[in-house]
Design an enzyme around this catalytic site. Sequence first.
Site, short mmCIF file in Angstrom:
data_model
loop_
_atom_site.label_atom_id
_atom_site.label_comp_id
_atom_site.label_asym_id
_atom_site.label_seq_id
_atom_site.Cartn_x
_atom_site.Cartn_y
_atom_site.Cartn_z
N ILE A 1 4.89 -1.23 2.78
CA ILE A 1 4.56 0.17 2.54
C ILE A 1 5.37 0.67 1.35
O ILE A 1 6.59 0.54 1.31
CB ILE A 1 4.86 1.03 3.78
N LYS A 2 4.67 1.25 0.37
CA LYS A 2 5.33 1.74 -0.84
C LYS A 2 5.74 3.19 -0.65
O LYS A 2 4.92 4.04 -0.27
CB LYS A 2 4.40 1.63 -2.06
N ILE A 3 7.00 3.45 -0.93
CA ILE A 3 7.56 4.80 -0.84
C ILE A 3 8.26 5.10 -2.16
O ILE A 3 9.07 4.30 -2.62
CB ILE A 3 8.56 4.91 0.32
N ILE B 1 0.86 -1.18 0.00
CA ILE B 1 0.00 0.00 0.00
C ILE B 1 0.90 1.23 0.00
O ILE B 1 1.89 1.28 0.73
CB ILE B 1 -0.97 0.00 1.19
#
Length: 368
Positions: free
Chosen positions: A137-139, A106
């Site tokens: 977690i997408k960064i 996400i």
Amino acid sequence: MTEATQRVSENGVSIWLDDLSRTRIESGNLQELIANDNVVGVTTNPSIFQKALSQVGPYDAQLKELGKVDVETAIRELTTTDVRNATDIFRQVAEDSDFVNGRVSIEVDPRLAHETEATEKQAVELWEKVNRPNAMIKIPATLEGLPAITETLAKGISVNVTLIFSLERYEQVIDAYIAGMAKAAENGHDLSKMASVASFFVSRVDTAVDKLLEAIGTPEAKEMEGKAAVANARLAYELFQNKFANDPRWPALAAKGAKVQRPLWASTGTKNPAYSDTKYVDELVAADVVNTMPEKTLMALADHGDGKVTITEGSFAEAHDTMNVLAEMGIDFKEVTDTLEADGVAAFIKSWDTVIADVQSAIDRVNA
């Protein structure tokens, strides 16, 4: 399992689906893809959630339950619920693979792509909200995103680094990962349960470079169309192998259970109809990679994909030659990749603006 998806998997590629929606979860389709097509993970992004949340119906019950909340809260609740439910579906896959796979990603709000501290803060919020060990977690791999990647990993949070286009930025991403895992170890986190992937975008590179080659207009330029993206990705794989084999920081982390940050091939749907619809899968098969693909590409792979290993030592030399020829033709690859990064962030922000509008309309509709 289909023959092609099984062969791809056996040759070291983890197949992840680049899509998620409430309908896909509740219909049982996600479980079917796991059972029948070797799917072992899911990625999402603002554009995927824009498509999912624009549907009238699937999210109404939760929106009614939430009531007249502000739209940002509603979006957070809807998206994290989908990701949490998907991680539960993949939990056995995660456990069976020692948490290498079974991951569901996400993304932080794309409007924060150039804000380091805000990205770090939201990464923690999303991780705690989903509250599942096989989430990611997408960064984005912007310059401001790099320190956020390190600090997020330092907190024991698994990270999917997205929007990588250049080798230069990819090496910075690997460095940010290794630094983050070192901090995670110092902070007492179990490195063996953490994972990270570096999402290297593929087809968009060909779209951009092919336009430049068409403008050059020579037969030699025509001959180079459709070669840049695969060459760039293969060189990324060469960098991946060399970096983890030779970085002096890595052996100590590996001894503590840390896993390499795998390259993930993103943007693997074929955009040019002149090219094979499995081009960005079949030409990028190697051990220790992820390929996240839209369902259309997955079904094409299952139907007629090859799946044999195609990234070899010999392919690296060919890829270097390709990039040298493009440079000699006047293609400024750094300019191409800088533009693609900026355009990628802008496109995700545009999708997020649409998400906000669609969810606000749904809130108003169910509470009318």
